[in-house]
Design a protein around this motif. Structure first.
Motif, short mmCIF file in Angstrom:
data_model
loop_
_atom_site.label_atom_id
_atom_site.label_comp_id
_atom_site.label_asym_id
_atom_site.label_seq_id
_atom_site.Cartn_x
_atom_site.Cartn_y
_atom_site.Cartn_z
N SER A 70 41.63 48.90 41.85
CA SER A 70 42.65 48.76 40.80
C SER A 70 42.11 49.22 39.46
O SER A 70 42.84 49.77 38.64
CB SER A 70 43.12 47.31 40.70
OG SER A 70 43.83 46.95 41.86
N GLN A 76 49.76 47.05 41.32
CA GLN A 76 49.50 46.06 42.36
C GLN A 76 50.27 44.78 42.04
O GLN A 76 50.83 44.15 42.93
CB GLN A 76 47.99 45.76 42.45
CG GLN A 76 47.66 44.73 43.52
CD GLN A 76 46.15 44.55 43.73
OE1 GLN A 76 45.33 45.16 43.04
NE2 GLN A 76 45.79 43.72 44.69
N ASP A 116 49.07 51.41 43.97
CA ASP A 116 48.03 50.39 44.12
C ASP A 116 48.55 49.27 45.02
O ASP A 116 49.29 48.40 44.57
CB ASP A 116 47.61 49.86 42.75
CG ASP A 116 46.35 49.00 42.84
OD1 ASP A 116 45.85 48.78 43.96
OD2 ASP A 116 45.88 48.55 41.78
N GLU A 117 48.17 49.30 46.26
CA GLU A 117 48.56 48.28 47.24
C GLU A 117 50.06 48.04 47.28
O GLU A 117 50.53 46.91 47.33
CB GLU A 117 47.83 46.96 46.98
CG GLU A 117 46.33 47.08 47.21
CD GLU A 117 45.68 45.72 47.43
OE1 GLU A 117 46.36 44.81 47.94
OE2 GLU A 117 44.49 45.59 47.11
MG LIG Z 1 43.32 45.84 43.43
#
Ligand SMILES: [Mg+2]
Ligand SMILES: Nc1ncnc2c1ncn2[C@@H]1O[C@H](COP(=O)(O)OP(=O)(O)OP(=O)(O)O)[C@@H](O)[C@H]1O
Lengths: 257, 433
Positions: A47, A91, A176-177
């Motif tokens: 991240s 995220q 991000d995820e």
């Molecule tokens: Mg992360």
């Protein structure tokens, strides 16, 4: 297959946050049209890399360069990066009280359109445009008149990030995820959306913990980020190997590229 | 704070002069009500900051100032003059200038939307039944003083099961300098009746004056009231007010309070949920700048079971302004299944702005749900980055987030044309395109 032009070049990037060095020399090169996946243990700096690319002010670049379309991105404000086509799907998407999703999306889109010298969309034109996007990624419009991310479920927040991606049509999309916390159907929807948006002019950097997403979105390159360094890069099969073996085998000083 | 007793004596003196002169033709019960008010005010005097309810607000500028009782305006404004303050084009409307009813600017509706002075003689029994029944003056010097000077204000009455379709506008305009007005409003929505009302305080010039208003609202069983209060006084004015609602069984009150103006503004909002099944939304916004000080002191009294109260107050504070919020919630013994929620969020746009937020929960029943939360701070840097990462410039992002803080409150208003008007005012204040 002919290789595209270099879109993003990260070289020797070292980044600290709150006085701790998190990224300890990262190199990544992404060409037009490529899809890169970044995997790695919790806390390894995935991240951090994503946020630094988007220009988060909390991160201090200690060394290295980041070049995007030939320009030094580190000199650009977050909004300038966005207008140049960099997009980060967070995220942890942020709630914005009092601003509806559609108002937010229109403000963002119009900021980009102004930059490109295009006419701003009024609410009615924007609504038509939005309807198409919603349809294309299989979302209904019930979330559009609710404040941005407020009270959204985890999965709704992630899908909302993908909607923004579809509306803003960036050159470089960093996810991000986006797959974390999604149920199987939502995961497919997100993967489909990404695949639809995939084209020779648009590159993706996808941070994920699960090979599952990569079953639907086949990456060109898979990187492993561990303790602030890319410790291994490879093809899609690397993701499968990681799924089977975990990360430990990569950590003990094994540096393969 | 040292309160000069001289100013209390002067006000009591001006009451006696007024009562023996123009006000002497009032019916006996009203004379008695007034006499009780002035006696109470004489006993209490002005509040001081040692008193819990006034901890954060000094009324010294009022207590030490000299304000003459406003006289009827010598020059009555035209419709064009007042148009900027009208939030609705049509519908029943009562306009008061310096506290005096202006028939030429108003569109009363039968005897149901009328000046209080008119109905005191025409519908004496009804007025007598309600006037002064809801607002407490026992420990409230300003409400007591208002009661002493009761003469005119707005009167709204909606008979049982009736609906007044269009929102009713009550406009109080100030034109005088160094004067005080005591508007007194009475709103009675009978059983299963409905009405939407907007009460606005504004001024034609940036004068120094003092408004001391009281509004009493009674919502009968099953009634619904959408009440909007817009305080846009001069930025040099003093505004003190008490608004008290009283709700019957299964009634709904949606109370929206927006405060933009005044050098010093204090608004006491009281709500009594007297019958089971009542619902209350108390939704407020204060937008302050410069050296403005606004104090909202709210009390929700759950006197009956199965009532919901949802209270939301947001403050946007710029310059050296100060916002004070007190949210007192009382859940009486037996008020089981109370569902009460309170939030107060304060946005500080400058390092010198300041907010005080104090919840006061007094819960005497066990089967209840009561939550409260408050925040004071600058714009959320995460939200700011989120917007910038989407291409919105930093200044635009700040304005958008600030606007969102206010829009969150306006979004709860169900009367669309009013919401749109207030939205335009807020955008103007916050330079949000
Ligand atoms: Mg992360
Ligand atoms: N703003 C911050 N302040 C302090 N520490 C931070 C901050 N941001 C990140 N860190 C720290 O930096 C390290 C890397 O965090 P990062 O979020 O980049 O990890 P990650 O690889 O994305 O992990 P995950 O897989 O859990 O999302 C962590 O130890 C984290 O605590």
């Amino acid at each position: 297959m002919k290789k595209g032009n270099v879109l993003l070049a990260v070289k020797g990037l070292r980044v600290a946050v709150a006085g701790n060095e998190i990224l300890k020399g990262v190199d990544v090169t992404i060409r037009d049209g490529e899809v890169h996946a970044i995997m790695g243990p919790n806390g390894s700096g995935k991240s951090t890399l994503a946020q630094v690319l988007a220009g988060h002010p909390a991160y201090t670049v200690l060394a290295g360069t980041v070049t995007y379309q030939g320009k030094n991105v580190l000199d650009m404000k977050p909004e300038e990066r966005a207008r140049a086509g960099v997009f980060l799907a967070f995220q942890y998407p942020v709630e914005i009280r009092g601003i509806t999703n559609s108002y937010f999306l229109r403000s963002a889109l119009n900021a980009l359109r102004r930059e490109r010298g295009e006419a701003e969309l009024d609410p009615i034109d924007f609504l038509q445009f939005l309807e198409q996007k919603l349809k294309a990624i299989g979302l209904d419009d019930s979330m559009m008149n609710r404040p941005v991310n407020e009270g959204f479920s985890g999965g709704e927040k992630k899908r909302n990030e993908i909607l923004q991606l579809a509306v803003l049509e960036p050159r470089l999309a960093i996810l991000d995820e986006t797959d974390s916390g999604l149920d199987i159907d939502a995961l497919k929807t997100v993967a489909q959306a990404v695949n639809q948006l995939r084209n020779p002019e648009r590159a993706f950097l996808i941070v994920t913990h699960y090979q599952r997403l990569l079953n639907y979105i086949t990456p060109d390159v898979v990187h492993v980020l561990a303790d602030g360094r890319i410790v291994k890069s490879g093809g899609p099969e690397l993701a499968q190997e990681l799924e089977a073996r975990g990360y430990d085998w990569l950590r003990d000083g094994v540096m393969v590229s | 704070m040292a309160v000069k007793t001289g100013s209390v004596e002067r006000l009591v003196g001006s009451y006696h002069a007024w009562a023996s002169n123009g006000a002497s033709r009032a019916p006996a019960w009203l004379t008695e009500l007034r006499a009780g008010g002035i006696a109470r005010f004489g006993d209490l005097g002005f509040p001081n900051m040692k008193q819990e309810a006034w901890r954060f607000t000094s009324v010294a500028p009022i207590a030490e100032g000299t304000f003459a009782l406003a006289k009827a305006p010598t020059r009555v404004p035209t419709l064009d003059d007042i148009r900027p303050f009208l939030l609705l084009e049509a519908g029943p409307r009562l306009v008061f200038v310096d506290g005096f009813f202006q028939r030429s600017l108003s569109t009363p509706f039968l005897d149901d939307v009328q000046s209080l002075a008119h109905v005191v003689t025409h519908r004496q029994d009804l007025v007598r039944q309600h006037l002064g029944q809801y607002v407490a003056t026992q420990d409230r010097p300003f409400a007591a003083l208002n009661t002493a000077f009761v003469s005119d204000g707005a009167f709204v009455h909606v008979p049982a099961k009736a609906t007044i379709a269009e929102p009713i506008q009550l406009l109080f305009l100030a034109t005088g300098n160094q004067v005080v007005t005591h508007p007194r409003n009475l709103i009675v929505i009978e059983r299963e009746a409905r009405a939407a009302i907007v009460e606005t305080y504004a001024s034609l010039a940036q004068d120094v004056y003092w408004t001391n208003a009281v509004t009493e609202i009674s919502a009968g069983d099953g009634a619904r009231v959408d009440f909007h209060r817009v305080q846009r006084e001069s930025s040099r004015a003093y505004h003190v007010a008490a608004t008290q609602t009283h709700q019957g069984r299964d009634s709904t009150v949606n109370f929206h309070a927006v405060a933009f103006g005044g050098a010093l503004a204090r608004h006491d909002i009281g709500a009594v949920m007297a019958g089971p099944g009542g619902r209350l939304i108390l939704n407020g916004l204060y937008l302050l700048d410069g050296a403005q000080h606004a104090d909202h002191h709210t009390t929700i009294d759950h006197a009956a079971d199965h009532c919901d109260s949802h209270e939301y107050f947001n403050g946007v504070l710029d310059g050296r302004s100060r916002g004070v919020f007190t949210g007192r919630i009382i859940v009486r013994p037996g008020a089981q299944k109370t569902d009460s929620k309170q939030t107060n969020n304060n946005l500080l746009l400058s390092g010198e702005a300041h907010a005080d937020s104090q919840p006061q929960l007094e819960i005497y029943a066990d089967d209840v749900k009561c939550t409260h939360g408050s925040t004071v701070g600058p714009l959320d840097p995460r939200a700011l980055f989120y917007l910038c990462s989407r291409g919105v410039g930093e200044d635009d992002a700040r304005r958008l987030l600030t606007y969102g803080f206010a829009a969150e409150i306006l979004g709860r208003m169900e009367v669309a044309p009013l919401r749109a008007q207030l939205d335009a005012i807020v955008r103007g204040r916050l330079a949000q395109p």
